[in-house]
Design an enzyme around this catalytic site. Structure first.
Site, short mmCIF file in Angstrom:
data_model
loop_
_atom_site.label_atom_id
_atom_site.label_comp_id
_atom_site.label_asym_id
_atom_site.label_seq_id
_atom_site.Cartn_x
_atom_site.Cartn_y
_atom_site.Cartn_z
N MET A 30 0.84 -1.20 0.00
CA MET A 30 0.00 0.00 0.00
C MET A 30 0.88 1.26 0.00
O MET A 30 0.41 2.36 0.29
CB MET A 30 -0.93 0.01 1.21
CG MET A 30 -1.91 -1.19 1.18
SD MET A 30 -3.39 -0.92 2.14
CE MET A 30 -2.71 -0.70 3.78
N GLY A 31 2.16 1.08 -0.29
CA GLY A 31 3.04 2.23 -0.41
C GLY A 31 3.50 2.80 0.92
O GLY A 31 3.40 2.14 1.96
N TYR A 32 3.99 4.05 0.86
CA TYR A 32 4.67 4.68 1.98
C TYR A 32 5.76 3.71 2.47
O TYR A 32 5.80 3.28 3.62
CB TYR A 32 3.71 5.08 3.11
CG TYR A 32 4.20 6.34 3.80
CD1 TYR A 32 4.12 7.57 3.17
CD2 TYR A 32 4.79 6.28 5.06
CE1 TYR A 32 4.61 8.72 3.78
CE2 TYR A 32 5.28 7.42 5.66
CZ TYR A 32 5.19 8.63 5.02
OH TYR A 32 5.68 9.76 5.62
N HIS A 37 9.17 -3.34 3.49
CA HIS A 37 8.75 -3.57 2.09
C HIS A 37 9.96 -3.92 1.23
O HIS A 37 9.91 -4.82 0.39
CB HIS A 37 8.13 -2.29 1.51
CG HIS A 37 6.85 -1.86 2.18
ND1 HIS A 37 6.75 -0.66 2.85
CD2 HIS A 37 5.62 -2.44 2.25
CE1 HIS A 37 5.52 -0.51 3.31
NE2 HIS A 37 4.81 -1.58 2.97
N ASP A 150 2.19 -9.34 8.95
CA ASP A 150 0.76 -9.57 8.76
C ASP A 150 0.53 -11.07 8.61
O ASP A 150 0.17 -11.56 7.54
CB ASP A 150 0.29 -8.81 7.52
CG ASP A 150 0.54 -7.32 7.64
OD1 ASP A 150 -0.25 -6.64 8.28
OD2 ASP A 150 1.58 -6.84 7.14
N MET A 184 8.46 -2.47 11.78
CA MET A 184 8.29 -1.36 10.83
C MET A 184 6.90 -1.40 10.24
O MET A 184 6.37 -2.47 9.93
CB MET A 184 9.33 -1.48 9.71
CG MET A 184 10.71 -1.14 10.19
SD MET A 184 11.88 -1.23 8.84
CE MET A 184 13.38 -0.85 9.74
N SER A 185 6.30 -0.23 10.12
CA SER A 185 4.95 -0.12 9.56
C SER A 185 4.76 1.29 9.03
O SER A 185 5.26 2.25 9.62
CB SER A 185 3.91 -0.41 10.65
OG SER A 185 2.64 0.05 10.24
P1 AMP Z 1 1.46 -2.87 3.49
O1 AMP Z 1 2.01 -1.82 2.57
O2 AMP Z 1 1.47 -2.48 4.92
O3 AMP Z 1 0.17 -3.45 3.00
O4 AMP Z 1 2.51 -4.07 3.39
C1 AMP Z 1 2.88 -4.65 2.17
C2 AMP Z 1 3.66 -5.90 2.42
O5 AMP Z 1 4.82 -5.59 3.21
C3 AMP Z 1 2.87 -6.94 3.23
O6 AMP Z 1 3.18 -8.24 2.75
C4 AMP Z 1 3.38 -6.72 4.63
O7 AMP Z 1 3.27 -7.87 5.44
C5 AMP Z 1 4.83 -6.40 4.36
N1 AMP Z 1 5.41 -5.71 5.49
C6 AMP Z 1 4.87 -4.64 6.17
N2 AMP Z 1 5.66 -4.32 7.21
C7 AMP Z 1 6.71 -5.19 7.21
C8 AMP Z 1 7.86 -5.38 8.03
N3 AMP Z 1 8.09 -4.60 9.08
N4 AMP Z 1 8.72 -6.37 7.72
C9 AMP Z 1 8.50 -7.17 6.64
N5 AMP Z 1 7.42 -7.05 5.83
C10 AMP Z 1 6.54 -6.07 6.10
#
Ligand code: AMP
Length: 298
Positions: A30-32, A37, A150, A184-185
């Protein structure tokens, strides 16, 4: 790095990879973007010949009172980060491109979606499974890379891939953390200074689990109680859930926790997960750890 905004162009790019004999790795986001990522991109680069990343904040997976509108976005920065990580193509569709008319077909995965985030965010995983299915149809990846941060999402997508015989391998990847342990998030930017300092309690609590799980007579319920007390020590923390379940089936565990691996030795479900969702103000953070018996796996 190729920047693609339309599905037709994505399909064309995908076909070119096919004729060039390159396998395709897919990293949906979902970016950012942050290093979490980018670690998925690294893994994808190791395992496939061409890496496609999608950046799409999917309205279908947000509830009416959730943060869809204010979810952090920064396309220019994301493109720079993706480029320097070695992504071959980024797919950045608009909401109109993905959902030109109201969607009447959804992918609904049952059972593994009933607990944890599925219980506290009704409809969330219908939105996730549906958009991932759509993206899989467009990208047709050989492998798709998902973060274990996740973990329930990994369980849901794996279930969908198995149930619907999708020709893609789901590759779960480890969670990347800040120096103090916070997972990280993209949502971490919402935290103010005080909340950020207290947010470390999620990973600290999970760090304790290995020790707690070794205590004689330990059960899932007792572990949940210990996790709750540990989180509640932080005045700004509001627990959404703190659960111990089998993984990846996400079923309740009865009896002593060590029995999970003992009684189901030959099954992959011999693993268990400790999963947390905790609010700090309006920010909801999740984290988890996977165990086998009393030993940490992820
Ligand atoms: P999101 O942009 O939050 O939807 O995440 C996109 C992908 O990156 C998903 O598969 C998440 O599980 C993964 N992701 C998000 N945060 C982390 C992290 N801290 N370490 C590894 N993968 C991550």
């Amino acid at each position: 790095m190729k920047i693609i905004r339309e599905i037709a162009e994505l399909r064309k790019y995908r076909a070119e990879q096919q004729s060039g004999g390159r396998t395709v790795g897919f990293v949906p986001t979902m970016g950012y973007l942050h290093d979490g990522h980018l670690s998925l991109v690294n893994r994808a680069k190791q395992e496939t010949g061409c890496v496609i990343m999608s950046i799409f904040v999917n309205p279908l997976q947000f509830g009416p009172n959730e943060d869809f509108e204010r979810y952090p976005r920064n396309e220019e920065r994301d493109l720079d980060l993706a480029r320097s990580a070695g992504v071959d193509a980024v797919f950045l569709p608009t909401v109109e491109e993905m959902y030109p008319s109201p969607i009447r077909t959804k992918v609904i995965v049952s059972d593994v979606t009933e607990r944890l985030c599925g219980a506290s965010r009704p409809g969330h995983f219908d939105g996730v499974a549906t958009v991932v299915m759509k993206l899989f149809q467009m990208v047709q990846p050989d492998k798709a890379f998902f973060g274990m941060k996740d973990a329930q999402q990994v369980a849901v997508i794996s279930q969908m891939v198995n149930d619907l015989n999708l020709p893609v391998e789901v590759v779960p990847c480890p969670t990347l953390r800040e120096q103090d342990g916070l997972a990280m998030s993209s949502r971490n930017v919402y935290l103010n200074e005080e909340e950020r300092a207290q947010a470390v309690v999620l990973s600290r609590t999970l760090d304790q689990l290995e020790l707690w799980a070794r205590e004689p007579g330990m059960t899932a319920e007792l572990l949940e109680g210990k996790m709750r007390s540990s989180i509640e020590a932080m005045p700004l923390a509001r627990i959404d859930y703190a659960e111990v379940l089998s993984f990846p089936a996400l079923q309740q565990i009865q009896g002593p926790i060590a029995a999970v691996s003992a009684s189901q030795e030959s099954l992959p479900a011999a693993q268990w997960i400790a999963a947390l969702a905790v609010r700090f103000g309006s920010t909801r953070l999740i984290d988890n750890r996977i165990f086998q018996g009393g030993v940490r796996l992820v």
